[in-house]
Design an enzyme around this catalytic site. Structure first.
Site, PDB file in Angstrom:
ATOM      1  N   LYS A  74      71.303 -10.120   9.943  1.00 59.52           N
ATOM      2  CA  LYS A  74      70.287  -9.498  10.797  1.00 59.52           C
ATOM      3  C   LYS A  74      70.381 -10.106  12.179  1.00 59.52           C
ATOM      4  O   LYS A  74      70.481 -11.324  12.318  1.00 59.52           O
ATOM      5  CB  LYS A  74      68.902  -9.796  10.199  1.00 59.52           C
ATOM      6  CG  LYS A  74      67.763  -9.136  10.923  1.00 59.52           C
ATOM      7  CD  LYS A  74      67.536  -7.716  10.461  1.00 59.52           C
ATOM      8  CE  LYS A  74      66.620  -6.937  11.376  1.00 59.52           C
ATOM      9  NZ  LYS A  74      67.335  -6.367  12.546  1.00 59.52           N
ATOM     10  N   LYS A 110      74.830 -10.814  14.819  1.00 58.15           N
ATOM     11  CA  LYS A 110      74.568 -10.533  16.239  1.00 58.15           C
ATOM     12  C   LYS A 110      75.663  -9.616  16.762  1.00 58.15           C
ATOM     13  O   LYS A 110      76.766  -9.585  16.205  1.00 58.15           O
ATOM     14  CB  LYS A 110      74.576 -11.839  17.045  1.00 58.15           C
ATOM     15  CG  LYS A 110      73.773 -11.767  18.325  1.00 58.15           C
ATOM     16  CD  LYS A 110      72.290 -11.947  18.040  1.00 58.15           C
ATOM     17  CE  LYS A 110      71.463 -12.024  19.287  1.00 58.15           C
ATOM     18  NZ  LYS A 110      70.124 -12.546  18.968  1.00 58.15           N
TER      19      LYS A 110
HETATM   20  N1  GLU Z   1      67.212 -10.246  19.123  1.00 56.88           N
HETATM   21  C1  GLU Z   1      66.080 -10.819  18.466  1.00 56.88           C
HETATM   22  C2  GLU Z   1      66.364 -12.259  18.095  1.00 56.88           C
HETATM   23  O1  GLU Z   1      67.217 -12.899  18.659  1.00 56.88           O
HETATM   24  C3  GLU Z   1      65.600  -9.977  17.298  1.00 56.88           C
HETATM   25  C4  GLU Z   1      66.556  -9.797  16.186  1.00 56.88           C
HETATM   26  C5  GLU Z   1      66.087  -8.823  15.139  1.00 56.88           C
HETATM   27  O2  GLU Z   1      65.003  -8.292  15.240  1.00 56.88           O
HETATM   28  O3  GLU Z   1      66.887  -8.593  14.216  1.00 56.88           O
HETATM   29  O4  GLU Z   1      65.689 -12.832  17.285  1.00 56.88           O
END
Ligand code: GLU
Length: 432
Positions: A74, A110
């Protein structure tokens, strides 16, 4: 523990050094350590995109699944001209620990596209976003890897991406991406989730201090998707927000800034300095540089921009009592211990900015069960999860006599260790 660091190391190598500090505080197997030293899968693609003038541009892009022992990976997708595979791996590494710390059933991932999104027309941006999904469609999925927004990406972009995934798979698959517009399966409360999550952590950590909110001064570096609603909420709750800044520079007012007007103007595309000159007419607002903002003598400093903002160069100038890391990795690993030794209470990104992924989890659950939760339900559940995680980190740090950052990693590692060993085999060889 002493760890030696050089700036020539990659972001991932530097990020991994923090974990080294946490290992001595938990029982673990050698194999877990080895597993966590490598990204599970990294994809590099090039995206040919037709521009509005008929020319062709090629963009480099990445998606990384760092670890999936606790569930599908995620993590967000960032659009930034400097993004590299190393950065994306480091960010995916952080997501692995963040999801584990918040006890979400996710691993860490990511993505990133090397682009200055401000230079593209809306049509070009949409074509690029859809092209990215074409290229990574087999690498992501509701049970495999679930993207979300990150730096310079938002709900509109997530909507295009989810739509493109649906076109490829010939079925509506909202659970493949979170942070979507409400109208296509997004969750209430997702847009401001990072800000609200950070707010709960600030409140929880500062609880018990004698100083009233009105007297508690706050400086925020960055005025983007996370910082704007956070500044607003702190302002509305009575905190004295004395400084704000964006990439063009910052503003300072000892008596506190008029955050709502600055936010409104910023959302209309006006930079902070210009916004302050329009909205704070007559008030004593001073223009400051980014460096000056980080060196202000305030109670609370909130770096909410990018990585590596407090480094060897400026660490000795920092005079804040508390630092809440809303950005990922804003304090270089090499200087973190110096701040802690100097008595600064550094509350780590892993905890502070986890609100976004917590509500992403809510969105994923709603998509998979066909539900739509109310704004109040989301807000309540978010607050509970953030408060619980804050208390866990604070208690662990106190109990073991370690920094809040090391404590956050210890807690996350305990859960990762359990998941990795539950997947099988290594305990037989290590005699565990
Ligand atoms: N980009 C955000 C983070 O770094 C959210 C990631 C998400 O919601 O999966 O936590």
């Amino acid at each position: 523990m002493e760890v030696s660091i050089t700036m020539s190391q990659t972001l991932l190598e530097r990020a991994a050094l923090v974990v080294e500090e946490a290992w001595p505080y938990l029982e673990h197997s050698k194999e877990t350590r080895e597993r966590l030293a490598h990204a599970a899968a990294s994809l590099t693609v090039s995206l040919p995109v037709r521009m509005d003038d008929g020319s062709l541009s090629i963009f480099a892009a990445y998606r990384v699944r760092y670890n999936t022992a606790r569930g599908p990976s995620k993590g967000g997708i960032r659009f930034h001209p400097d993004v590299s595979l190393d950065d994306v791996q480091a960010l995916a590494f952080w997501m692995t620990f963040k999801c584990a710390l918040l006890d979400l059933p996710f691993g860490g991932g990511k993505g990133g596209i090397c682009v200055d999104a401000s230079k593209l027309s809306p049509m070009e941006l949409e074509r690029l976003s859809r092209r990215y999904v074409d290229a990574i469609a087999d690498f992501i999925g509701p049970n495999l890897d679930i993207p979300a927004p990150d730096v310079y990406t938002d709900a509109r972009i997530m909507g295009w991406m989810a739509d493109q995934y649906g076109i490829i798979h010939r079925q509506f698959t909202p659970a493949v991406i979170t942070g979507k517009p409400l109208a296509m399966g997004g969750s209430h409360g997702r847009v401001d989730a990072t800000a609200n999550g950070a707010f709960h952590v600030v409140e929880r950590v500062l609880k018990g201090r004698k100083k009233k909110r009105e007297k508690t001064t706050v400086a925020i570096q960055g005025f983007g998707h996370a910082a704007r609603p956070l500044a607003q909420r702190l302002f509305q709750s009575g905190y004295c927000v004395v400084a704000l800044g964006d990439s063009k520079g910052g503003v300072y007012a000892a008596h506190g800034l008029d955050v709502p007007s600055l936010r409104k103007l910023k959302e209309e595309g006006v930079a902070v300095i210009e916004a302050a000159s329009r909205s704070e007419k007559g008030a004593k607002v001073r223009t400051i540089t980014n460096e000056e903002l980080l060196a202000l003598e305030v109670d609370v400093l909130i770096p909410a921009a990018l990585e590596d903002q407090i480094t060897e160069q400026n660490v000795d100038d920092v005079r804040a009592k508390y630092i809440f890391e809303v950005a990922n990795g804003p304090i270089s690993q090499s200087v973190n211990a110096r701040l802690v030794d100097a008595g600064v209470r550094v509350v780590p990104d892993l905890l502070v900015n986890a609100g976004g992924v917590v509500v992403s989890h809510f969105e994923w659950v709603q998509n998979r069960t066909g539900q739509c939760w109310s704004e109040q339900k989301v807000a309540k559940k978010l607050e509970r999860q953030m408060v619980e995680a804050s208390d866990l980190v604070t208690a662990c740090a106190k109990d073991k006599g370690i920094s809040l950052r090391t404590a956050a990693y210890v807690l996350a590692l305990e859960r990762l260790e359990a998941a990795i060993s539950a997947h099988g085999t290594h305990t037989f060889f290590e005699g565990g």
